[in-house]
Scaffold this active site. Structure first.
Site, mmCIF file in Angstrom:
data_model
loop_
_atom_site.group_PDB
_atom_site.id
_atom_site.type_symbol
_atom_site.label_atom_id
_atom_site.label_comp_id
_atom_site.label_asym_id
_atom_site.label_seq_id
_atom_site.Cartn_x
_atom_site.Cartn_y
_atom_site.Cartn_z
ATOM 1 N N HIS A 311 -3.722 7.468 9.890
ATOM 2 C CA HIS A 311 -4.142 6.869 8.620
ATOM 3 C C HIS A 311 -3.769 5.399 8.483
ATOM 4 O O HIS A 311 -3.924 4.829 7.404
ATOM 5 C CB HIS A 311 -3.536 7.614 7.433
ATOM 6 C CG HIS A 311 -3.995 9.023 7.294
ATOM 7 N ND1 HIS A 311 -5.040 9.398 6.484
ATOM 8 C CD2 HIS A 311 -3.554 10.156 7.875
ATOM 9 C CE1 HIS A 311 -5.207 10.705 6.566
ATOM 10 N NE2 HIS A 311 -4.321 11.188 7.407
ATOM 11 N N LYS A 491 -4.276 1.578 -7.090
ATOM 12 C CA LYS A 491 -3.886 2.076 -5.765
ATOM 13 C C LYS A 491 -2.397 1.817 -5.582
ATOM 14 O O LYS A 491 -1.790 1.133 -6.424
ATOM 15 C CB LYS A 491 -4.692 1.387 -4.658
ATOM 16 C CG LYS A 491 -4.790 -0.136 -4.831
ATOM 17 C CD LYS A 491 -5.679 -0.772 -3.802
ATOM 18 C CE LYS A 491 -7.151 -0.672 -4.084
ATOM 19 N NZ LYS A 491 -7.913 0.123 -3.142
ATOM 20 N N ARG A 492 -1.790 2.309 -4.515
ATOM 21 C CA ARG A 492 -0.375 1.980 -4.266
ATOM 22 C C ARG A 492 -0.218 0.465 -4.212
ATOM 23 O O ARG A 492 -1.157 -0.249 -3.854
ATOM 24 C CB ARG A 492 0.079 2.553 -2.906
ATOM 25 C CG ARG A 492 0.336 4.025 -2.894
ATOM 26 C CD ARG A 492 0.780 4.468 -1.514
ATOM 27 N NE ARG A 492 -0.206 4.144 -0.506
ATOM 28 C CZ ARG A 492 0.077 3.678 0.709
ATOM 29 N NH1 ARG A 492 1.323 3.490 1.084
ATOM 30 N NH2 ARG A 492 -0.889 3.414 1.567
ATOM 31 N N LYS A 497 -2.886 -4.621 0.455
ATOM 32 C CA LYS A 497 -3.957 -4.283 -0.493
ATOM 33 C C LYS A 497 -4.266 -5.474 -1.408
ATOM 34 O O LYS A 497 -5.272 -5.510 -2.079
ATOM 35 C CB LYS A 497 -3.565 -3.057 -1.312
ATOM 36 C CG LYS A 497 -3.449 -1.790 -0.465
ATOM 37 C CD LYS A 497 -3.044 -0.593 -1.296
ATOM 38 C CE LYS A 497 -2.780 0.662 -0.482
ATOM 39 N NZ LYS A 497 -4.008 1.364 -0.076
ATOM 40 N N THR A 598 -10.136 5.559 -0.361
ATOM 41 C CA THR A 598 -10.943 6.654 -0.906
ATOM 42 C C THR A 598 -11.252 6.361 -2.371
ATOM 43 O O THR A 598 -12.237 6.866 -2.907
ATOM 44 C CB THR A 598 -10.214 8.009 -0.782
ATOM 45 O OG1 THR A 598 -8.853 7.820 -1.164
ATOM 46 C CG2 THR A 598 -10.280 8.535 0.628
ATOM 47 N N LYS A 602 -14.687 6.913 -4.984
ATOM 48 C CA LYS A 602 -14.676 7.487 -6.336
ATOM 49 C C LYS A 602 -15.364 6.538 -7.317
ATOM 50 O O LYS A 602 -16.114 6.958 -8.191
ATOM 51 C CB LYS A 602 -13.230 7.760 -6.779
ATOM 52 C CG LYS A 602 -12.544 8.819 -5.921
ATOM 53 C CD LYS A 602 -11.026 8.842 -6.081
ATOM 54 C CE LYS A 602 -10.406 9.613 -4.917
ATOM 55 N NZ LYS A 602 -8.957 9.409 -4.780
#
Ligand code: F58
Length: 755
Positions: A311, A491-492, A497, A598, A602
């Site tokens: 991942h 998100k985290r 990110k 992911t 969504k």
């Protein structure tokens, strides 16, 4: 036909029940409905082993999957009760950190739905991911004790117990089961292991505890803070406890189904979800040889049974454990791992592919690759990078093992449950078929030209925005204008990110507004993120967002045009409320770093338009929706990889040549910010960006700002925007986890469906 009635589970009139009584009745009814359906079974079964299953709230999802949501809702309504009260009352089990855990939860839903015999196998943590609050504009963390208010009743205690030996310590496990309902199908199970001796009394008000008393704290917390030596050791205990139980369960069940162990691969497929369950490999070798199988043959059996999913390409996230950890926790496995390593060494001299390196560190991913028959990445780009770069030396050895399985999400939770308004609209147009065959969403494409339909899409989005605005005001006091653009990054928190890039954009816009610029429509930038307890810069970014939001939101000159909202304790339930209300989906990781994402899927399914880099699954989204229906920007993954290779990126140079960027960066340590925040933390972040900026926000700043402006301008053409929404929804079908699971089954597991 549903003959089960809530009333039969309460012993008194529903109108007289407390919310807890109603909740427990609904839960018991769900469990009976599941038992009545039966469980998927067959000769071969997949065991999806994962340290995390971020399942989220269970009740409505189960009722929907069992097809009895409307019945239960009506029965409650007759008694003057509202099912949403039960939904709000329910406490979310947050048994995961982020995408990896949520993926596992989507997968067990799809496995059940597709009729595949499957168990999710993991740990029954007493506390999930910490509860986040903000004090002094900083992240505070409290334990998340989730087994309360009836929630523990979802976990059924079984009489299965296994002995797990860790050095001198002998542990005795207990297995719990949670039913996993499939949509209109039989059920599956989540099997979670715990220790009876775990002592919740050790949980204080903080998230710290004595990590040395393994029997008392083994399963207390999901991934406890492992910044210290004891925390790391506890993590290894957790991993071994999880897989030893899993291996014993698997062997027992397979023998029961008729395996003679030599043919184990005909009875079991084990999917190793990231490296956390990797010790299942030597543990199975140990158990098989104990049962009389030659060690060489055991290697082959295990290789045929196991498959590994990667991942991440972030080196720091690839688990390697110093040998002395294993000597402390699993001394009996060390000789096996050593012999497995010797077998590798005998074949391949290349140092980078050894399981144990020259310093004595054990590389979990390396063990997985040598001793599994399948290695998969989670999006096409990610798999390509694994093959060409990160794991290239392994790819050269075993090209046949490598394959891609682009992630997916369950549409039951991520649209049918969380967005009934949109679900109804879609169904009105194309019927029910898309709910089990997501590709049928493509039938919506002709409606992307139909103005009446487009207006309906806009109206339903508007309803969701109003609902969210009302909810967030009540939840944390933020006033959000439903007419503003909802620009969302949830998100985290991680530097790769790049929440910091989004923050720099917001600062830039703030500075423009202060300069007299008056945007046509306000924007609300939502952030939702938890930072790992030991991740200093991630916590600094949260602090900077909070400090900045207090400046913006309290400035009457700016706040009519720009708001920044940092959501407290972002979790699955909040995502279910916000995603359907979102306009812009921020997916702005540094290209090559986000394995898949992911959340991006969504959002598109709920009609938000992606603003993103060509990273992870964004690449596939872009390909499916076409360039008119996505906003992409930034360096390509090739460019990024090249920069890392040449080590030629210098943040300061970009700062020097881009005035707009420099002004935004400087604002982090401006008087206003230092008044609103903590000098040390803000300066730390400023220095990190200027001195390093490891995830290259500066080179992407300009194109990010330009592209975001383009997206905001496009938003003003309401029909044009609605068309983009429609195309995104219509093309989301590919990202159903049913498709992903089908591919895992066809390419890796080869199970027969029980339906
Ligand atoms: C995520 N990994 C990837 N790890 O970052 C994301 O791109 C991908 O979509 C998702 O997996 C599913 O494949 C992830 O969530 C973790 O949460 C780690 C768990 C162990 C501790 C460190 C974080």
């Amino acid at each position: 036909m549903n003959t089960l009635k809530l009333r039969d589970y309460t012993g008194k009139a529903l109108s007289e029940c407390t919310i807890l009584e109603l909740y427990n009745a609904a839960l018991a009814l769900t469990q009976d409905a599941c038992r009545n359906r039966g469980y998927n079974s067959g000769k071969k079964k997949v065991y999806y082993i994962s340290a995390e299953f971020l399942i989220g709230k269970l009740l409505s999802n189960n009722l929907i999957n069992l097809g009895i949501y409307d019945d239960v809702k009506a029965e409650l309504a007759e008694a003057g009760k509202d099912i949403t009260e039960l939904e709000e009352f329910e406490y979310e089990p947050s048994l995961g950190n982020g995408g990896l855990g949520r993926l596992a939860a989507c997968f067990i839903d799809s496995l059940a739905t597709l009729g595949l015999p499957a168990d999710g196998v993991g740990l029954a943590y007493h506390c999930g991911l910490f509860k986040q609050s903000f004090e002094d504009r900083k992240q505070h963390m409290r334990p998340d004790y989730w087994r309360k208010w009836g929630m523990a009743n979802w976990m059924k205690r079984t009489d299965k117990h296994y002995k797990v030996q860790c050095g001198d310590l002998e542990l005795l496990s207990t297995m719990y089961e949670i039913d996993v309902t499939g949509y209109g199908s039989k059920c599956g199970r989540l099997r979670l292991f715990d220790l009876d001796t775990v002592n919740e009394g050790l949980i204080g008000s903080g998230i710290g505890f004595d990590k040395k008393e393994i029997e008392k704290n083994l399963t207390l917390f999901l991934y406890p803070d492992d910044s210290d030596e004891d925390g790391k050791l506890l993590r290894v205990y957790q991993e071994y406890f999880m897989v030893s139980n899993a291996a014993q369960l698997i062997l027992d069940e397979c023998v029961e189904r008729g395996s003679n162990l030599h043919d184990l691969a005909d009875y079991a497929a084990i999917q190793i979800n990231d490296t956390h369950p990797s010790l299942v490999i030597p543990e199975l070798v140990r158990l098989l040889t104990e049962k009389g199988i030659e060690e060489k043959e055991a290697y082959q059996i295990v290789t045929d049974v196991c498959a590994y999913t990667n991942h991440t390409i972030l080196a720091e996230a690839l688990e390697t454990w110093p040998k002395h950890f294993f000597k402390a926790v699993v001394p009996h496995l060390m000789p096996i791992i050593k012999r497995m390593n010797d077998a590798v060494k005998a074949k391949y001299e290349e140092p980078s592919v050894q399981i144990i390196d020259e310093y004595g560190n054990v590389h979990m991913a390396h063990m997985d690759i040598h001793y599994s028959h399948s290695v998969n990445g989670v999006a096409r780009l990610h798999t390509d990078i694994l093959k060409e770069t990160e794991l290239n030396n392994f790819y050269k050895l075993y090209p046949e093992k490598f394959n891609n399985k682009t992630n997916g999400i369950t549409f039951r939770r991520w649209v049918i449950e969380c967005n009934p308004e949109l679900t109804e609209l879609i169904t009105e147009k194309i019927g029910e078929g898309w709910k089990t065959d997501a590709r049928q969403l493509e039938q919506l494409i002709p409606y992307a030209e139909d103005e009446t339909f487009l207006q309906c899409i806009l109206n339903r989005k508007n309803t969701k925005k109003h609902k969210f605005s009302a909810w967030i005001e009540q939840y944390q006091g933020d006033k959000v204008d439903p007419e503003s653009v909802y620009d969302v990054q949830i998100k985290r928190l991680h530097e790769y990110k790049r929440q910091q890039l989004n923050l720099l954009w917001a600062i830039d816009r703030y500075l423009h507004i202060k300069d007299g610029y008056r945007p046509r429509r306000p924007v609300t930038v939502f952030f939702g993120a938890k930072a790992a307890p030991a991740y200093v810069i991630a916590k600094d970014i949260i602090h900077a967002i909070l400090a900045f939001s207090s400046i913006v939101n309290n400035d009457p000159e700016v706040s009519p045009y720009l708001k920044v909202v940092m959501l407290r304790n972002y979790n699955v339930s909040m995502a279910e409320k916000l995603i359907p209300a979102s306009d812009i989906s921020e997916q702005i990781s540094l290209a090559s770093k986000e394995a898949s994402g992911t959340g991006n899927m969504k959002f598109m399914l709920n009609g938000a338009v992606t603003l993103g880099t060509m990273d992870g699954a964004n690449v596939e989204i872009a390909e499916l929706v076409g360039e008119d229906n996505i906003f992409t920007f930034g360096q390509s993954s090739e460019e990024v990889i090249e920069h890392y290779k040449n080590a030629d990126y210098v943040a300061k140079n970009w700062y020097k040549k881009d005035k707009r960027l420099a002004a935004a960066v400087d604002f982090l340590v401006s008087e206003e910010m230092l008044e609103a925040g903590d000098r040390k933390l803000l300066k730390q972040l400023y220095d990190e960006l200027l001195g390093k900026d490891w995830f290259m926000t500066f080179p992407d700043f300009e194109s990010y700002c330009k592209t975001k402006d383009k997206a905001l301008a496009a938003y003003e053409d309401r029909m044009g925007w609605a068309k983009k929404m429609a195309v995104n929804i219509a093309k989301a079908g590919y990202f159903s986890s049913d498709r992903t699971i089908d591919q895992y089954n066809n390419d890796i597991w080869h199970l027969e469906k029980d339906c």
